[in-house]
Design a protein around this motif. Structure first.
Motif, PDB file in Angstrom:
ATOM      1  N   UNK A   1      10.379  27.042  39.542  1.00  0.00           N
ATOM      2  CA  UNK A   1      10.090  27.903  40.696  1.00  0.00           C
ATOM      3  C   UNK A   1       8.797  28.671  40.500  1.00  0.00           C
ATOM      4  N   UNK A   2       7.917  28.543  41.430  1.00  0.00           N
ATOM      5  CA  UNK A   2       6.706  29.363  41.429  1.00  0.00           C
ATOM      6  C   UNK A   2       6.184  29.379  42.853  1.00  0.00           C
ATOM      7  N   UNK A   3       5.321  30.330  43.140  1.00  0.00           N
ATOM      8  CA  UNK A   3       4.697  30.381  44.463  1.00  0.00           C
ATOM      9  C   UNK A   3       3.261  29.919  44.307  1.00  0.00           C
ATOM     10  N   UNK A   4       2.699  29.410  45.369  1.00  0.00           N
ATOM     11  CA  UNK A   4       1.323  28.947  45.295  1.00  0.00           C
ATOM     12  C   UNK A   4       0.573  29.453  46.523  1.00  0.00           C
ATOM     13  N   UNK A   5      -0.732  29.603  46.369  1.00  0.00           N
ATOM     14  CA  UNK A   5      -1.566  29.926  47.521  1.00  0.00           C
ATOM     15  C   UNK A   5      -2.468  28.720  47.754  1.00  0.00           C
ATOM     16  N   UNK A   6      -2.539  28.256  49.006  1.00  0.00           N
ATOM     17  CA  UNK A   6      -3.425  27.132  49.327  1.00  0.00           C
ATOM     18  C   UNK A   6      -4.141  27.412  50.637  1.00  0.00           C
ATOM     19  N   UNK A   7      -5.445  27.143  50.637  1.00  0.00           N
ATOM     20  CA  UNK A   7      -6.276  27.375  51.818  1.00  0.00           C
ATOM     21  C   UNK A   7      -6.857  26.045  52.266  1.00  0.00           C
ATOM     22  N   UNK A   8      -6.997  25.881  53.585  1.00  0.00           N
ATOM     23  CA  UNK A   8      -7.460  24.587  54.084  1.00  0.00           C
ATOM     24  C   UNK A   8      -8.630  24.754  55.054  1.00  0.00           C
ATOM     25  N   UNK A   9      -9.838  24.370  54.638  1.00  0.00           N
ATOM     26  CA  UNK A   9     -11.009  24.531  55.511  1.00  0.00           C
ATOM     27  C   UNK A   9     -11.118  23.398  56.534  1.00  0.00           C
TER      28      UNK A   9
END
Lengths: 303, 385
Positions: free
Chosen positions: B139-147
């Motif tokens: 279990x972990x959280x992730x941050x993802x950004x999409x240009x």
């Protein structure tokens, strides 16, 4: 969705430090160990404690700055060594200590970066990283505790398990040819290669000092008894008997070609310093090839 | 002001190159990578640019090593990044988990191509969205950004660094081959106008410092190697001192905090581009290159009198749960149409958050090309009937 986790409060700072220092400082070398981390997890008769002690004595005799010396380990019995040392220490993923250490060293070349890990970690799952770090001549020291099997998981065969040796996954005897780590390290480009056994505490210490001081990729192999798993299954006796066999079978040599230094299940063990050469490190070449040229004044078109 | 790191001015560059320039502008001083189409141009540009500022570019032996190296470099205090595509992203999963566990800031650029396996090296896909969220075990959280453009690739790479430093977590720039290889005008602002964030450093003396203490925002200050803090960082479950603690109590405390430090800040992290949500009955959801076609469809459908709106996910993870649930709860919102170049990934999230209050329709494309606005328009028109 309504989420309900159970309450899990962190203890107050006072309780975290409580009793942490109990018994710490009783031994003069305790200053190199983190408070509250001893006793270690290793079995009686295991050589990992001897290797850790050799490293700590190298810190002392070599007068290494504890602020600037960093230890990175992978996974396995000896992988726990990092966590005992009162330095900046990183216990990484299985096999990945060397690339992690590469990042540390290149981002801060002032650090002494030492990898301490096992034969399975460094040469099976991490084998590719070992040969490439040696090829690049990254200025790190790699110390391998070679006990010829995977001790942490109960004694399975690995990349250094001698032919015909019994392990939990080679119950009829190992049918694979093992790596000769001295030969592999030399062929991959290491500038310093030494092999000792857990009996050679002073030599181990001095090889570690030399490696940390020497620019470039240095490799020290420490043959380590694993009486609980490898020794027991191959009737090599208890830890003491295994140490006695190192005494009887070690052959100190600087003459032998690394190709001739392979180790069998029983028989002679070639120990000594096999490579000690000088060549530019990764950072030396990177500064010369990349940084200097990228920042050189532009030539005018007329010239 | 222009500097060696920030090339202020108007440029004509690809999305991949813009990623590299974004990294430079964010203060990246270490890049480790491995060649892979269609992300190689990020590495190539970094190999030119980093030596100019005294930074380190290194080509590792594989993506596993690349990911390990950037974590190591970040532990030594550098802002570090890598770039890859699907097959390499798969290899990075192991150490993305390590970065999450050790709480090491770093940026991973994934220029997505069509999969599975080697798939379509030179052609687009958006099939790594769920892998990005759940790819490493545990279990972990992730941050993802999409240009959706080279300009945004530049800006979001900076943002990725800032978020990773702020939350001490790996951040993924989840781009795609279309945006990566498209060449457009990219304006790089004055270096003084670029906001950069650096990780919190310990204020306490080493003897009083607790490396994983529970701070108010759940993000502890990070001690850098070589500063005398003698921290131990382990991928094993650890207690507040960073010592291995193989027990359920330590696991509860650690993993809950890792989850909480992102979940409690989702409102600050999540960014979307919204259009016509005030009266929309059908809402198009898209991200990355898909948004470029979606935007045209919204214009066309509006011109045709359809009450359509649009949400473009700038932050793909964490997902904008609240926004979708609130819209779905409105009587007038009938349907979400999710367009993505995969067989349904964000569509599942939208459906989950809509909770049966509005219908979710997937306009799914398997990859190899970006869908045309006409193809998407047909799906939207069917939905409106």
């Amino acid at each position: 969705m309504k989420i309900r986790f159970i309450d899990a409060e962190a203890p107050p700072a006072s309780r975290i430090f409580e009793n942490l220092a109990a018994g710490h400082g009783d031994h003069p070398l305790d200053r190199y160990l983190k408070k509250g981390r001893i006793p270690h997890i290793w079995c009686s008769g295991c050589g990992n404690g001897i290797l850790l002690a050799a490293f700590v004595k190298a810190m002392e005799k070599g007068n290494f700055d504890t602020k600037k010396t960093v230890v990175v380990s992978g996974i396995g019995c000896i992988g726990r060594a990092a966590g005992y040392l009162d330095l900046d220490t990183y216990h990484t993923t299985h096999g990945r200590a060397i690339p992690f250490a590469t990042g540390l060293k290149l981002a801060n070349p002032k650090l002494n970066v030492v990898v301490i890990s096992g034969d399975g970690d460094l040469f099976a799952i991490g084998g590719n990283h070992f040969i490439h770090a040696a090829r690049r001549n990254v200025d790190i020291t790699v110390i391998c505790s070679n006990n010829f099997n995977y001790g942490m998981t109960g004694g399975q065969g690995g990349p250094t398990t001698p032919l015909e040796s019994k392990t939990t996954t080679t119950p009829y005897g190992c049918s694979e040819h093992p790596f000769n780590l001295v030969y592999l390290a030399k062929a991959s480009g290491a500038v310093y290669v030494a092999r000792w056994t857990a009996l050679h505490t002073h030599e181990l210490r001095d090889s570690i000092i030399h490696s940390v001081n020497k620019p470039g990729f240095c490799f020290v192999e420490a043959i380590t008894p694993c009486p609980t798993a490898h020794g027991r299954r191959n009737k090599l006796g208890d830890g003491l008997s295994m140490m006695k066999s190192y005494r009887d079978n070690s052959v100190l040599t600087t003459e032998l070609d690394p190709e001739e230094t392979a180790i069998g299940l029983k028989g002679k063990i070639a120990v000594g310093e096999f490579v000690d050469i000088d060549k530019p490190t990764f950072m030396d070449m990177y500064d010369e090839c990349a940084i200097c040229r990228a920042n050189a004044p532009k030539k005018s078109k007329k010239s | 002001m222009s500097s060696k790191a920030v090339r202020t001015g108007a440029h004509f560059m690809s999305g991949d190159e813009a990623c590299a320039e974004g990294g430079m502008a964010a203060g990246c001083s270490f890049f480790a990578g491995y060649p892979i189409t269609p992300a190689t141009e990020v590495a190539e540009r970094m190999s030119i640019r980093l030596p100019q500022v005294g930074g380190v570019y290194i080509q590792m032996e594989d993506e596993i090593a690349s990911m390990a190296a950037i974590i190591g470099a970040s532990c030594a205090g550098a802002k570090a990044m890598t770039s890859t595509s699907g097959p390499g992203f798969s290899l990075m999963m192991e150490n993305i988990g390590l970065a999450a566990m050790l709480e090491v800031p770093c940026v991973v650029v994934n220029i997505q191509r069509g999969g599975p396996s080697t798939g379509l090296p030179t052609l687009v896909g958006q099939q790594d969205v769920m892998q990005c969220r759940w790819g490493s075990h545990g279990d972990y959280e992730v941050i993802a950004l999409s240009p959706d453009s080279p300009q945004e690739a530049f800006e979001l790479t900076i943002e990725a660094f800032n978020l990773s430093e702020k939350y001490r977590t790996p951040v993924v720039l989840l781009s795609d081959e279309v945006v990566g290889h498209m060449t457009e005008k990219v304006i790089i602002p004055d270096s003084k106008k670029i906001k950069t964030v650096s990780r919190k450093l310990p204020k306490k003396k080493p003897e009083n410092f607790i490396p994983y203490a529970h701070e108010e925002d759940d993000v502890p200050p990070m001690a850098i190697a070589g500063e005398g803090y003698h921290v131990h960082a382990t991928g094993l479950t650890h207690d507040e001192l960073g010592y291995p603690a193989i027990n359920a109590d330590a696991q509860e405390r650690l993993v809950q905090r890792l989850i909480r430090k992102i979940r409690n800040h989702v409102e600050e992290i999540i960014r979307t581009e919204d259009a016509f949500l005030d009266d929309a009955e059908i809402i198009l959801v898209s991200y990355g290159c898909s948004a470029r076609a979606a935007r045209e469809v919204v214009e066309t459908a509006r011109a045709d009198g359809m009450k359509i709106g649009m949400i473009r996910l700038i932050t793909v993870w964490p997902f904008c749960e609240r926004k979708i649930s609130e819209l779905a709860a409105l009587e007038r919102v009938k349907k979400f149409v999710v367009c993505e170049i995969n067989a349904g990934q964000i569509a599942y999230e939208v459906e989950r958050c809509a909770g049966g209050k509005a219908e979710t329709i997937l306009a799914g494309f398997m990859g190899g090309r970006i869908f045309t606005p006409e193809e998407l328009y047909r799906v939207v028109r069917e939905a409106a009937e």
